[in-house]
Design an enzyme around this catalytic site. Structure first.
Site, PDB file in Angstrom:
ATOM      1  N   GLY A 197     -23.082 -35.043  18.307  1.00 40.06           N
ATOM      2  CA  GLY A 197     -23.348 -33.616  18.481  1.00 40.06           C
ATOM      3  C   GLY A 197     -23.950 -33.316  19.830  1.00 40.06           C
ATOM      4  O   GLY A 197     -24.436 -34.223  20.510  1.00 40.06           O
ATOM      5  N   PRO A 199     -26.511 -32.012  22.818  1.00 39.05           N
ATOM      6  CA  PRO A 199     -27.935 -32.313  22.990  1.00 39.05           C
ATOM      7  C   PRO A 199     -28.814 -31.291  22.269  1.00 39.05           C
ATOM      8  O   PRO A 199     -28.457 -30.120  22.194  1.00 39.05           O
ATOM      9  CB  PRO A 199     -28.170 -32.195  24.500  1.00 39.05           C
ATOM     10  CG  PRO A 199     -26.832 -32.184  25.129  1.00 39.05           C
ATOM     11  CD  PRO A 199     -25.837 -31.782  24.100  1.00 39.05           C
ATOM     12  N   THR A 201     -29.565 -30.962  19.120  1.00 37.95           N
ATOM     13  CA  THR A 201     -29.210 -30.479  17.793  1.00 37.95           C
ATOM     14  C   THR A 201     -29.927 -31.249  16.685  1.00 37.95           C
ATOM     15  O   THR A 201     -29.645 -31.058  15.511  1.00 37.95           O
ATOM     16  CB  THR A 201     -27.693 -30.583  17.547  1.00 37.95           C
ATOM     17  OG1 THR A 201     -27.252 -31.841  18.014  1.00 37.95           O
ATOM     18  CG2 THR A 201     -26.968 -29.478  18.272  1.00 37.95           C
ATOM     19  N   GLY A 202     -30.826 -32.135  17.066  1.00 36.17           N
ATOM     20  CA  GLY A 202     -31.636 -32.791  16.044  1.00 36.17           C
ATOM     21  C   GLY A 202     -31.124 -34.149  15.605  1.00 36.17           C
ATOM     22  O   GLY A 202     -31.450 -34.605  14.514  1.00 36.17           O
ATOM     23  N   LYS A 203     -30.362 -34.848  16.440  1.00 38.09           N
ATOM     24  CA  LYS A 203     -29.848 -36.152  16.048  1.00 38.09           C
ATOM     25  C   LYS A 203     -30.983 -37.162  15.923  1.00 38.09           C
ATOM     26  O   LYS A 203     -31.095 -37.873  14.926  1.00 38.09           O
ATOM     27  CB  LYS A 203     -28.816 -36.646  17.067  1.00 38.09           C
ATOM     28  CG  LYS A 203     -27.603 -35.736  17.169  1.00 38.09           C
ATOM     29  CD  LYS A 203     -26.564 -36.270  18.139  1.00 38.09           C
ATOM     30  CE  LYS A 203     -27.024 -36.244  19.582  1.00 38.09           C
ATOM     31  NZ  LYS A 203     -27.254 -34.896  20.122  1.00 38.09           N
ATOM     32  N   GLU A 420     -25.809  -5.748  39.697  1.00 37.05           N
ATOM     33  CA  GLU A 420     -25.980  -5.939  38.255  1.00 37.05           C
ATOM     34  C   GLU A 420     -25.369  -4.793  37.459  1.00 37.05           C
ATOM     35  O   GLU A 420     -24.772  -5.005  36.402  1.00 37.05           O
ATOM     36  CB  GLU A 420     -27.465  -6.110  37.901  1.00 37.05           C
ATOM     37  CG  GLU A 420     -28.125  -7.351  38.515  1.00 37.05           C
ATOM     38  CD  GLU A 420     -27.375  -8.644  38.230  1.00 37.05           C
ATOM     39  OE1 GLU A 420     -26.712  -8.743  37.178  1.00 37.05           O
ATOM     40  OE2 GLU A 420     -27.429  -9.561  39.072  1.00 37.05           O
ATOM     41  N   HIS A 423     -21.761  -5.463  36.949  1.00 39.78           N
ATOM     42  CA  HIS A 423     -21.511  -6.377  35.825  1.00 39.78           C
ATOM     43  C   HIS A 423     -21.634  -5.629  34.508  1.00 39.78           C
ATOM     44  O   HIS A 423     -20.781  -5.729  33.631  1.00 39.78           O
ATOM     45  CB  HIS A 423     -22.560  -7.489  35.794  1.00 39.78           C
ATOM     46  CG  HIS A 423     -22.364  -8.561  36.826  1.00 39.78           C
ATOM     47  ND1 HIS A 423     -21.177  -9.205  37.018  1.00 39.78           N
ATOM     48  CD2 HIS A 423     -23.234  -9.131  37.694  1.00 39.78           C
ATOM     49  CE1 HIS A 423     -21.319 -10.115  37.972  1.00 39.78           C
ATOM     50  NE2 HIS A 423     -22.564 -10.094  38.405  1.00 39.78           N
ATOM     51  N   ASP A 495     -21.163 -16.192  40.603  1.00 46.48           N
ATOM     52  CA  ASP A 495     -20.140 -15.457  39.865  1.00 46.48           C
ATOM     53  C   ASP A 495     -18.760 -15.994  40.209  1.00 46.48           C
ATOM     54  O   ASP A 495     -17.925 -16.215  39.338  1.00 46.48           O
ATOM     55  CB  ASP A 495     -20.164 -13.967  40.234  1.00 46.48           C
ATOM     56  CG  ASP A 495     -21.443 -13.293  39.774  1.00 46.48           C
ATOM     57  OD1 ASP A 495     -22.067 -13.816  38.836  1.00 46.48           O
ATOM     58  OD2 ASP A 495     -21.804 -12.260  40.351  1.00 46.48           O
TER      59      ASP A 495
HETATM   60  P1  ADP Z   1     -30.936 -34.617  19.966  1.00 47.04           P
HETATM   61  O1  ADP Z   1     -31.405 -36.002  19.651  1.00 47.04           O
HETATM   62  O2  ADP Z   1     -29.785 -34.176  19.134  1.00 47.04           O
HETATM   63  O3  ADP Z   1     -30.744 -34.348  21.406  1.00 47.04           O
HETATM   64  P2  ADP Z   1     -33.550 -34.009  19.054  1.00 47.04           P
HETATM   65  O4  ADP Z   1     -33.529 -34.594  17.714  1.00 47.04           O
HETATM   66  O5  ADP Z   1     -34.210 -34.801  20.124  1.00 47.04           O
HETATM   67  O6  ADP Z   1     -32.087 -33.630  19.513  1.00 47.04           O
HETATM   68  O7  ADP Z   1     -34.174 -32.565  18.957  1.00 47.04           O
HETATM   69  C1  ADP Z   1     -35.149 -32.110  19.823  1.00 47.04           C
HETATM   70  C2  ADP Z   1     -36.103 -31.200  19.122  1.00 47.04           C
HETATM   71  O8  ADP Z   1     -35.456 -29.995  18.738  1.00 47.04           O
HETATM   72  C3  ADP Z   1     -36.644 -31.773  17.846  1.00 47.04           C
HETATM   73  O9  ADP Z   1     -37.763 -32.558  18.083  1.00 47.04           O
HETATM   74  C4  ADP Z   1     -36.986 -30.538  17.055  1.00 47.04           C
HETATM   75  O10 ADP Z   1     -38.246 -30.052  17.437  1.00 47.04           O
HETATM   76  C5  ADP Z   1     -35.948 -29.544  17.492  1.00 47.04           C
HETATM   77  N1  ADP Z   1     -34.824 -29.464  16.550  1.00 47.04           N
HETATM   78  C6  ADP Z   1     -33.534 -29.748  16.799  1.00 47.04           C
HETATM   79  N2  ADP Z   1     -32.766 -29.537  15.720  1.00 47.04           N
HETATM   80  C7  ADP Z   1     -33.590 -29.111  14.743  1.00 47.04           C
HETATM   81  C8  ADP Z   1     -33.395 -28.734  13.378  1.00 47.04           C
HETATM   82  N3  ADP Z   1     -32.190 -28.735  12.796  1.00 47.04           N
HETATM   83  N4  ADP Z   1     -34.488 -28.353  12.674  1.00 47.04           N
HETATM   84  C9  ADP Z   1     -35.694 -28.339  13.231  1.00 47.04           C
HETATM   85  N5  ADP Z   1     -35.939 -28.687  14.506  1.00 47.04           N
HETATM   86  C10 ADP Z   1     -34.910 -29.068  15.261  1.00 47.04           C
HETATM   87 ZN    ZN Z   2     -23.529 -11.465  39.667  1.00 51.11          ZN
END
Ligand code: ADP
Ligand code: ZN
Ligand code: MG
Length: 653
Positions: A197, A199, A201-203, A420, A423, A495
């Site tokens: 996924g 960056p 997204t909570g992996k 602006e 735009h 732009d």
């Molecule tokens: P990744 O590893 O996908 O790059 P991270 O796990 O390091 O992302 O996420 C970074 C921070 O973003 C987490 O420590 C958390 O605070 C927040 N975060 C990301 N996704 C979630 C989620 N689904 N729920 C709650 N917090 C989240």
């Molecule tokens: Zn512009």
């Protein structure tokens, strides 16, 4: 040198370093308590903290008995401090403030040369050891890098809005809790789980949550750590890591950024990839070496699975893939709620609204947004985070901080205002553009001004019409300059970059040019070292085709340019009005843009704005997030949520 003398030298070096660091830090870090920013400020305001020491972001507060530390945000400045001091002085409390101790610095400066010598010695030994090729040496380096965490406190409830992913991982958790139960029945549990996924997204969070839920140790390494100078170190490190894990089963091994080592083999150019390949091979060997009832699960994370070596994805290795996507509107709301748990929020904050206008935000960005808002609230001397702070937080995450103090001349201001407005007006006139939320001529990040449009839904399909409309809007700034200033500035370079980008992809990737037909001429893949060079005819098309591509790109852009010029010429009075309002008010929102588009005069708009000064300051959402398409929005809670809400209030009673 014999192994023994080496060891002795190592011990001496280590002792010296420990001694120095210990002496330096012992009194600084003794019985300090780290607390939340808000708690810290409470303690100042209640008069508990009477002495404050500021060292960059680190604030240390002294009470009679205790020492508290907090990390203040980047936004903290002397202005706020002075305000707070004045307030306290009014109450008869004298807050003593000292900035970073100059003496401490002189200690450091006298110690630095010495540390330098130690550092050189350390580097020397590292080189000696790896040159000697001693396996023992590599092992020590290797061991230092793997990170072990026992008793992780992260739970699935900390990961919001990803129910399907949680369900899939639940199985892994159960296996780790009692591996026997599964193996006795002959069940084959995946030994590798790949989280894929974008960056943020909570992996990483997910991997930790699995370890936390199962109550097992969490061994983590990052793929980029493996990319070392010394051949053999990476592979050795992998072996050590797995050995260590085997002694601690059940457990999780987490390899972050696995693409750093796990790219397709043979794609490299030159010798640089040898080390990477060896590391990758070692991971494969180790994973194959598992017995199915070993209580070890290897989890890995990557932004893209398509560049991974296919060998990694074979059965028995990372045969389970879980896609972690950017959150949808519901998910965003839940993530915001999770991160707001330990933050005082003003009662009129509506997370639904915030979730609605943050389409495309990742979990990390949402967390960041709340943090920025908290910092702003503290800075504004508030006890709770309100709508104003949240709104600013969103903008800050998207565009970087405002630069209110940057000096802008009147003529620059006027030019930016026209740019602006150009735009913004085109965004309104082109049917397929996202609605305008905010137009501003306050510099932010690197931009002199900005027009913010945001999608109203999470629909990511981009149509031909939407793309051409976006090109038209992006050209609006430049066209407005041409029409009014009769000269052009360099302000449009970003732009133009954006416009060429879209047009190129329309032609070469998305089959949107009739002349070239439904052929993908460029792949979306980044150019890896080597891969593309080896591939003689890059993209595989001829000189003539290349010329046609260029011509088509130019045609798309010049058509859009014509359209933009026509639209802005026809709506010149709106353009003039909007720029005037912008020069005077600097920032306008959906509401005012709407009024101007209806043909209201400069004066009418300014008067309306003057009447709303208060609300404008406290809750920009009222003006900025007005959905233009009513039917798409429901801020009304559903029956289900209403029930949930009444339950919540019951709990509080
Ligand atoms: P990744 O590893 O996908 O790059 P991270 O796990 O390091 O992302 O996420 C970074 C921070 O973003 C987490 O420590 C958390 O605070 C927040 N975060 C990301 N996704 C979630 C989620 N689904 N729920 C709650 N917090 C989240
Ligand atoms: Zn512009
Ligand atoms: Mg991560």
């Amino acid at each position: 040198m014999t192994r023994k003398t080496k060891t002795i030298i190592w011990i001496i070096v280590a002792l010296v370093v420990v001694a120095i660091v210990g002496v330096l830090l012992s009194d600084v870090f003794s019985n300090e308590k780290e607390i939340e920013l808000f708690a810290f400020i409470d303690k100042i305001e209640s008069g508990e903290i009477t002495k404050l020491h500021i060292d960059g972001y680190e604030w240390t507060g002294y009470t009679d008995k205790e020492t508290y530390v907090t990390i203040a945000g980047s936004g903290y400045d002397m202005e706020y401090l002075m305000k707070l001091r004045e307030q306290l002085a009014g109450k008869g409390i004298d807050l003593e403030v000292s900035l970073s101790d100059p003496n401490a610095e002189s200690i450091w400066s006298s110690i630095f040369p010495f540390l330098g010598v130690v550092a050189v010695a350390l580097i020397f030994f590292f080189i000696m050891r790896s040159a000697a090729g001693g396996g023992n040496a590599a092992m020590n380096i290797g061991k230092a890098k793997a990170h072990v965490q026992n008793n992780l406190k992260v739970r699935f409830s900390d990961v919001a809005g990803a129910e399907e992913e949680k369900e899939e991982l639940q199985e892994v958790v159960e296996f780790l809790r009692s591996p026997k139960k599964f193996s006795n029945l002959g069940a084959r549990i995946p030994s590798g789980v790949l989280l894929v996924g974008p960056p943020g997204t909570g992996k990483t969070l997910f991997a930790k949550a699995v370890a936390g839920e199962a109550g097992v140790p969490f061994f983590s390494v990052s793929g980029s750590d493996f990319v070392e100078m010394y051949v053999g170190v990476g592979a050795k490190r992998v072996r050590d890591l797995f050995d260590l894990a085997k002694k601690n089963q059940p457990c999780i091994i987490f390899v972050d950024e696995i693409d750093a080592v796990g790219r397709r083999r043979g794609a490299g150019l030159g010798g640089g990839h040898d080390e990477r390949e060896q590391t990758l091979n070692q991971i494969l060997v180790q994973m194959d070496g598992f017995e199915s009832n070993d209580g070890i699960i290897v989890m890995a994370a990557t932004n893209r699975a398509d560049i991974l070596d296919p060998a990694l994805l074979r059965p028995g290795r990372f045969d389970r893939q879980i896609n972690v996507n950017l959150p949808d509107v519901k998910g965003r709301e839940q993530i915001l709620k999770v991160h707001a748990r330990n933050k005082p929020m003003a009662p009129d904050v509506n997370f639904k609204t915030v979730a609605r206008i943050t389409a495309g935000f990742s979990g990390a960005e949402l967390a960041n947004l709340l943090n920025e808002a908290a910092i702003l609230a503290a800075r504004n001397g508030k006890k709770m985070i309100g709508n104003l702070e949240l709104y600013d937080g969103i903008n800050k995450v998207i565009m970087g901080p405002q630069k209110k103090s940057r000096v802008v001349t009147e003529s620059d201001k006027r030019c930016t205002a026209y740019h602006e407005a150009g735009h913004a007006i085109l965004a309104c006139l082109c049917k397929h553009c996202d609605p305008v939320h905010e137009v501003s001529i306050i510099p932010r990040g690197r931009a002199a001004g900005y027009t913010m449009t945001r999608p109203e839904t999470d629909d990511n399909d981009i149509s031909y019409n939407k793309l051409t409309d976006n090109i038209c809007m992006a050209l609006g700034g430049r066209v407005a300059e041409e029409l009014v200033i009769k000269d052009v500035t360099t302000g449009a370079s970003a732009d133009l970059q954006h416009v060429s980008d879209i047009a190129r992809r329309m032609v070469t990737q998305w089959g949107m040019s009739e002349k070239l037909g439904l052929v993908a001429y460029d792949s979306d893949q980044p150019v890896f070292m080597g891969m593309e060079y080896g591939n003689q005819s890059r993209g595989g098309y001829s000189q003539e085709t290349a010329a046609t591509i260029d011509a088509e790109i130019r045609r798309l852009i010049s058509e859009a340019h014509k359209r933009a010029t026509k639209l802005l010429t026809e709506n010149r009075s709106i353009l003039d009005n909007m720029s005037r309002v912008l020069v005077e008010k600097e920032t306008i929102y959906t509401e005012e843009v709407g009024m101007l588009m209806e043909g209201k005069s400069y004066k009418e708009v300014i008067d309306a704005m003057d009447g709303q000064e208060e609300t404008r300051k406290s809750n920009p959402f009222v003006f900025a997030s007005k959905p233009s398409k009513e039917h798409l929005i429901d801020d009304e809670p559903t029956a289900e949520e209403k029930a949930e809400k009444t339950e919540e209030t019951k709990d509080e009673e």
